[in-house]
Design an enzyme around this catalytic site. Structure first.
Site, PDB file in Angstrom:
ATOM      1  CG  ASP A 311      -0.321  -0.376   2.520  1.00  0.00           C
ATOM      2  OD1 ASP A 311       0.646  -1.167   2.541  1.00  0.00           O
ATOM      3  OD2 ASP A 311      -0.757   0.154   3.531  1.00  0.00           O
ATOM      4  CD  GLU A 516       8.185   2.072   6.147  1.00  0.00           C
ATOM      5  OE1 GLU A 516       8.581   3.247   5.974  1.00  0.00           O
ATOM      6  OE2 GLU A 516       6.995   1.772   6.243  1.00  0.00           O
TER       7      GLU A 516
HETATM    8  O1  LIG Z   1      -0.775   3.435   8.086  1.00  0.00           O
HETATM    9  C1  LIG Z   1      -0.788   3.157   6.734  1.00  0.00           C
HETATM   10  C2  LIG Z   1      -0.542   1.702   6.425  1.00  0.00           C
HETATM   11  O2  LIG Z   1       0.625   1.281   7.133  1.00  0.00           O
HETATM   12  C3  LIG Z   1       0.976  -0.080   7.079  1.00  0.00           C
HETATM   13  O3  LIG Z   1       1.589  -0.420   5.865  1.00  0.00           O
HETATM   14  C4  LIG Z   1       2.985  -0.307   5.781  1.00  0.00           C
HETATM   15  O4  LIG Z   1       3.673  -0.738   6.948  1.00  0.00           O
HETATM   16  C5  LIG Z   1       3.462  -2.100   7.347  1.00  0.00           C
HETATM   17  C6  LIG Z   1       4.323  -2.344   8.566  1.00  0.00           C
HETATM   18  O5  LIG Z   1       5.683  -2.321   8.245  1.00  0.00           O
HETATM   19  C7  LIG Z   1       3.789  -3.064   6.214  1.00  0.00           C
HETATM   20  O6  LIG Z   1       3.383  -4.358   6.584  1.00  0.00           O
HETATM   21  C8  LIG Z   1       3.078  -2.649   4.930  1.00  0.00           C
HETATM   22  O7  LIG Z   1       3.566  -3.461   3.899  1.00  0.00           O
HETATM   23  C9  LIG Z   1       3.424  -1.188   4.627  1.00  0.00           C
HETATM   24  O8  LIG Z   1       2.847  -0.780   3.429  1.00  0.00           O
HETATM   25  C10 LIG Z   1      -0.233  -0.999   7.304  1.00  0.00           C
HETATM   26  O9  LIG Z   1       0.120  -2.351   7.100  1.00  0.00           O
HETATM   27  C11 LIG Z   1      -1.370  -0.624   6.403  1.00  0.00           C
HETATM   28  O10 LIG Z   1      -2.439  -1.497   6.564  1.00  0.00           O
HETATM   29  C12 LIG Z   1      -1.740   0.812   6.763  1.00  0.00           C
HETATM   30  O11 LIG Z   1      -2.889   1.186   6.105  1.00  0.00           O
END
Ligand SMILES: OC[C@H]1O[C@H](O[C@H]2O[C@H](CO)[C@@H](O)[C@H](O)[C@H]2O)[C@H](O)[C@@H](O)[C@@H]1O
Length: 564
Positions: A311, A516
């Site tokens: 995302d 990240e």
């Molecule tokens: O808050 C926005 C989004 O954040 C997350 O996505 C991102 O971080 C996660 C944790 O590292 C990762 O799993 C994901 O691939 C990243 O894009 C969250 O998982 C999203 O659901 C959220 O909307």
């Protein structure tokens, strides 16, 4: 997005989440968009009951409809703890500063010292759920996971599903077997509570999952520890999770040109409202939609894209530069089906070990069927890549008819994810020939950059696009290339690993942190783009770094500095 009639039941939100979302939107009006992180508000733990908190909130003065900043601050202080306070720091019991047999192939002293620092970061990221959450769950959006856990870091102050796979890979290198098992036990607990693993361990993440890697976590732990009892306890939840991904709205049937019907899976969130953790952003992005049903369809696509883990990305958009064209629920993704294929093989393997022949046979059959399906629907023999398949939005049939023009021939790292499991090439031709073709195709794709593998070749400001490189994607493709059985592709795997390790090292030296995501255009550059500020810490990057150092080592005469 699709206008077909589907089972579009959604999760209901909780009174606490609705209230915190309201607070989030009021706080934005007071504080303005600069440095505003909407997630902070839905993570705030209540000090008092919701009814008292809400009553005080409605009594706050408003000037032209806006709560004055000093009143907002005082209210936050009086009624809420800090975000993240409901998780308490805990020293992992199996952590030692230098585990016996740690990274035996890393000889360069600088690299060894750095790897030990990264290993020690597990302590910073280690938490357990505070007793307050257990005694007053209704005051917290955090889910009361029973065992210790590791968080990704920074704003990601809770457990994430797919991040946990690479965190576990790193913990295994760090010989922290109990911590790794505790993470899986928590995820198993979530499957038992929800029927799937939510995106993350917050109540507002429950309506969607993330890439399914639970069986892979169990497999890695089993391979290292031989603990069959641990497998026995996890297996029923793996099967339950498998059903979630292979039934209902996640399941799609498609008939190929020879008349064979195939079942494959897609991402599909049970949510058609703004994501609570980013509601102010989603409201803004939806402002161009004039009617409720278009807005709901858009919110569904946004939440489903969060389920993909990517995302956001041009991969899910019909127009790479326009987020409002997200079409995730109409896409059958290559990577999701690769993970499910692996899940089928893993479950079959575990069942056989445990003497459950019926389950073994059922899952071997399922894996053969998915292998055939992936070959028929995703494989593109001209490009020598696996391509996502798009269902046309006006195709409302229960069984979709395959049309090669619906394969998405844009270039993404996911087009190479199936090499994680070379069995997926069976039936495509002689192994060595196919390996060679995929290898050439990857080299020509434009994905390989000076500091690693780019997510796509489109630079549109989204975080799962160019020029960002993400640890999990580096790791899967490197692991795939290194297990192809060809010298050249092992060499390429090592070359990419060296680029990635060097860029991590350079960025660590200049910023003091693991990141990240990274910008793969140049060594030492960190990633950007997307809807939140780049985060550090960082669980999966630490895990991938340790796993790559374990696999490839680092000789004393190889430089760790960026090569000019
Ligand atoms: O808050 C926005 C989004 O954040 C997350 O996505 C991102 O971080 C996660 C944790 O590292 C990762 O799993 C994901 O691939 C990243 O894009 C969250 O998982 C999203 O659901 C959220 O909307």
């Amino acid at each position: 997005s699709s206008s077909c009639a589907v089972d579009d039941r959604t999760y209901s939100t909780t009174p606490l989440v609705s209230f915190l979302q309201r607070l989030q939107s009021e706080a934005l009006k007071t504080l303005g968009p600069n440095s505003f992180d909407p997630k902070l508000y839905v993570d705030l733990p209540l000090k008092k009951d919701l009814s008292l908190t809400e009553a005080a909130f409605w009594k706050l003065p408003r000037v032209k409809g806006i709560i004055p900043e000093n009143y907002l601050h005082r209210f936050l202080e009086a009624y809420f703890g800090d975000a993240g306070e409901d998780l308490v720091y805990t020293e992992p019991e199996d952590f030692v500063p230098e585990p016996e047999g740690f990274l035996p192939k890393v000889f360069n002293p600088k690299v060894r010292a750095w790897a030990l620092e990264v290993h020690s970061l597990w302590k910073n990221l280690s938490r357990r759920v505070s007793d307050n959450v257990k005694s007053h769950p209704e005051r917290h959006t955090l889910l009361p996971l029973p065992e210790p856990l590791i968080i990704p870091g920074s704003r990601f102050r809770e457990v994430y599903y797919w991040d946990s796979y690479w965190i576990i890979r790193g913990l295994l290198v760090s010989k922290m077997y109990d911590t790794a098992k505790a993470i899986v036990n928590n995820l198993v607990w979530l499957v038992d509570a929800y029927g799937h693993v939510p995106n993350g361990a917050r109540v507002y993440y429950a309506s969607r999952s993330q890439p399914p890697l639970l069986s892979s976590m169990v497999m890695e732990i089993y391979t290292r520890t031989g603990d069959l009892e641990f497998v026995r306890k996890s297996l029923p939840s793996l099967i339950k999770e498998y059903t979630f991904w292979n039934s209902g709205i996640h399941k799609v049937t498609i008939q190929d040109l020879h008349g064979h019907k195939h079942s494959l899976s897609r991402y599909y969130a049970r949510w058609n409202k703004p994501r609570p953790e980013s509601a102010t952003i989603d409201e803004e992005s939806a402002s161009k939609f004039l009617n409720d049903s278009d807005r709901e369809a858009f919110f569904r696509e946004v939440a489903s894209t969060a389920e993909t883990g990517w995302d956001f990305s041009s991969r899910w958009m019909s127009n790479s530069y326009d987020l409002s064209t997200l079409s995730t629920t109409s896409i059958i993704p290559v990577d999701l089906n690769t993970y499910l294929y692996k899940e089928e093989l893993d479950i079959a393997f575990f069942a056989q070990k445990l003497g459950d022949i019926e389950t073994y046979e059922k899952f071997i059959e399922a894996s053969n069927a998915r292998q055939f399906a992936m070959r028929s629907i995703f494989w593109n023999a001209e490009m020598n890549q696996w391509l996502d398949y798009w269902i046309r939005s006006d195709d409302c049939e229960d069984v979709h008819q395959f049309d090669v023009r619906n394969q998405n021939d844009r270039i993404f790292a996911s087009n190479f994810i199936p090499i994680w499991n070379w069995r997926l090439t069976s039936g495509l031709g002689e192994h060595s020939v196919i390996v060679e073709r995929i290898y050439e195709s990857f080299l020509k794709s434009g994905l390989l950059q000076p500091a690693g593998i780019a997510t796509s070749v489109v630079n549109n400001g989204q975080q799962w696009d160019f020029p960002n490189g993400w640890s999990p994607l580096q790791h899967i493709i490197i692991e795939g290339l290194s297990t192809a059985g060809s010298k050249a592709s092992y060499g390429l795997a090592q070359d990419i690993a060296v680029r990635w390790i060097r860029t991590n090292y350079a960025a660590y030296n200049t910023t003091g942190a693991m990141h990240e995501k990274y910008d793969v255009e140049g060594c030492g550059k960190v990633g950007g783009g997307g809807e939140y500020k780049p985060q550090t810490g960082f669980g999966w990057s630490n895990g991938v770094l340790l796993a790559l150092l374990e696999e490839f080592g680092w000789s004393s005469d190889r430089d760790i500095e960026c090569s000019s």
